[in-house]
Design an enzyme around this catalytic site. Structure first.
Site, short mmCIF file in Angstrom:
data_model
loop_
_atom_site.label_atom_id
_atom_site.label_comp_id
_atom_site.label_asym_id
_atom_site.label_seq_id
_atom_site.Cartn_x
_atom_site.Cartn_y
_atom_site.Cartn_z
N THR A 1 -4.19 9.33 10.38
CA THR A 1 -5.48 8.69 10.61
C THR A 1 -5.61 8.16 12.03
O THR A 1 -6.69 8.10 12.60
CB THR A 1 -5.67 7.54 9.59
OG1 THR A 1 -5.70 8.12 8.30
CG2 THR A 1 -6.95 6.77 9.81
N TYR B 1 -13.27 11.15 6.99
CA TYR B 1 -12.75 11.66 8.26
C TYR B 1 -11.68 12.70 7.97
O TYR B 1 -11.24 12.85 6.84
CB TYR B 1 -12.13 10.52 9.09
CG TYR B 1 -10.87 9.99 8.47
CD1 TYR B 1 -10.91 9.09 7.41
CD2 TYR B 1 -9.61 10.42 8.92
CE1 TYR B 1 -9.75 8.63 6.81
CE2 TYR B 1 -8.45 9.95 8.32
CZ TYR B 1 -8.53 9.06 7.27
OH TYR B 1 -7.39 8.62 6.68
N THR C 1 -0.20 7.09 7.66
CA THR C 1 0.46 5.97 6.96
C THR C 1 0.97 6.34 5.57
O THR C 1 1.83 5.66 5.02
CB THR C 1 -0.51 4.77 6.83
OG1 THR C 1 -1.66 5.21 6.10
CG2 THR C 1 -0.90 4.22 8.18
N ASP C 2 0.43 7.45 4.99
CA ASP C 2 0.75 7.72 3.58
C ASP C 2 2.24 7.99 3.33
O ASP C 2 2.78 7.57 2.31
CB ASP C 2 -0.09 8.91 3.07
CG ASP C 2 -1.55 8.52 2.90
OD1 ASP C 2 -1.84 7.31 2.89
OD2 ASP C 2 -2.39 9.43 2.78
N LYS D 1 4.14 1.18 1.89
CA LYS D 1 2.68 1.09 1.91
C LYS D 1 2.22 0.56 0.56
O LYS D 1 2.56 1.12 -0.48
CB LYS D 1 2.07 2.47 2.19
CG LYS D 1 0.55 2.44 2.29
CD LYS D 1 -0.04 3.74 2.80
CE LYS D 1 -1.56 3.63 2.82
NZ LYS D 1 -2.21 4.79 3.42
N GLU E 1 20.81 -2.91 -17.97
CA GLU E 1 19.99 -2.44 -19.10
C GLU E 1 20.43 -1.06 -19.55
O GLU E 1 20.08 -0.60 -20.64
CB GLU E 1 18.52 -2.44 -18.69
CG GLU E 1 17.99 -3.85 -18.58
CD GLU E 1 16.48 -3.92 -18.46
OE1 GLU E 1 15.79 -3.01 -18.91
OE2 GLU E 1 16.01 -4.91 -17.89
#
Ligand code: SIN
Length: 352
Positions: free
Chosen positions: A36, A49, A115-116, A188, A309
């Site tokens: 981006t 975009y 950023t993903d 993120k 667990e």
């Protein structure tokens, strides 16, 4: 008295000038991959975009101030939205970064990235870059054409971080929204907000303001020049997939990954990495065949602990400690380039 005060002022000015001059002489190479931060949309007021449109030169031209901070050069490594980030590009980036430092082409590196999957690239590079010099990832949540685009300020801040001598030996970092995070723990957390990156267990390692970075923590898990992982001769990594637990989850994903030839599986369990009986049986079948299965958690914070667990000895599993599933996958792929011994893989998850 007056004379000594005058001398003191001169010394302070000289030190200030030398520090600024040193920083300005720092050679920062900017490697662009898209995202981006290089995104362009049809209208400044609309969110739609396309990521990765603008070339590196246009990105740099948008922030002329960075040239006052360091000697900047740029290189386009890829032009993709980070949803298309791949092992191929990771290996290309890692080889290029190690080459830049080996040939002394730069003192520090900034990587522009969507950023993903930025946290994944950051952690991969943290494990395979063999130098203690600054490597800083940066991105943006708003495209370059948007009103109040955040990319230019983030890029300026990333160069501030990269050029600062205090950034040496801190592992790969991510600078966004006036915060600096270590590659290992950043994630993120929000799909649209500017304040998306967090380190859910530990917080940022530093803060950026007014073109200065201040550090508060130094994470201990950062292999740097002592990394055991060498990808220089590799063109691929062992296949590792991620399965996900939810109420009444069916084990089809695990069975399909094993059938497809996965060497490792990260199981994103509930709570402390737990699973229902159907997935327990599928994991047991996978580990019996030699597939290395790492238990992670779908909770956004905390750790997955051995034998609490789940009896990991009985199930044949490894725990991810505090790594989220997407980062556990990266460490497992690299671990499998060296060993498929469960105990040795577990040691790596407690060390890196
Ligand atoms: C991408 O990850 O390339 C698109 C989203 C972003 O950069 O924020």
């Amino acid at each position: 008295m007056k004379r000594s005060l005058f001398k003191l002022v001169l010394i302070v000015l000289a030190v200030g000038f030398t520090v600024t001059a040193l920083a300005q002489n720092t050679r920062v190479k900017i490697l662009a991959t898209g995202g981006t931060i290089a995104g362009a949309g049809a209208a400044a007021e609309r969110a739609a975009y396309t990521a990765g449109k603008l070339p590196i030169d246009e990105l740099l031209n948008a922030v002329p101030q960075i040239h006052k901070l360091a000697k900047i050069t740029g290189e386009q490594v890829a032009s993709i939205g980070s949803q298309d980030m791949s092992i191929e590009v990771w290996l290309k980036l890692a080889k290029r970064i190690n080459e830049i430092f080996a040939k002394n082409e730069a003192d520090a590196i900034v990587i522009t990235h969507g950023t993903d999957t930025q946290e994944e690239t950051a952690y991969f590079l943290d494990l395979v870059v063999k130098y203690n010099k600054p490597v800083v990832l940066v991105g943006a949540m708003r495209p370059a054409t948007a009103i109040s685009a955040d990319g230019p300020k983030n890029l300026l801040d990333a160069v501030v971080v990269a050029a600062d001598p205090k950034s040496q030996g801190r592992g790969v970092m991510l600078a966004m929204n006036e915060r600096v995070f270590d590659a290992r723990s950043v994630t993120k957390t929000n799909s649209t907000s500017l304040e998306t990156f967090l380190s859910t267990n530990f917080g940022p390692v530093g803060l950026i303001y007014d073109q200065k970075v201040q550090y508060y923590y130094n994470p201990v898990r950062k292999p740097g020049k002592d990394t055991p992982y060498d990808v220089s001769g590799l063109t691929s990594l062992p296949r590792v997939d991620i399965a996900y637990m939810y109420a009444d989850a069916d084990p089809t994903a695990i069975e399909a990954f094993v059938k497809a030839g996965a060497k490792g599986i990260v199981f994103t369990g509930v709570g402390n990495g737990n699973m229902n009986k159907k997935n327990y049986d599928a994991i047991k079948a996978a580990t019996s065949k030699g597939v290395v299965v790492v238990r992670a958690t779908r909770t956004p914070g905390g750790r997955v602990t051995l034998h609490d667990e789940v009896d990991d000895d009985a199930l044949g599993t490894v725990v991810s400690d505090d790594l989220n599933a997407q980062k556990a996958r990266i460490l497992l792929m690299l671990a499998l380039t060296k060993t498929s011994d469960k105990a040795k893989v577990q040691d790596m998850f407690f060390q890196y």
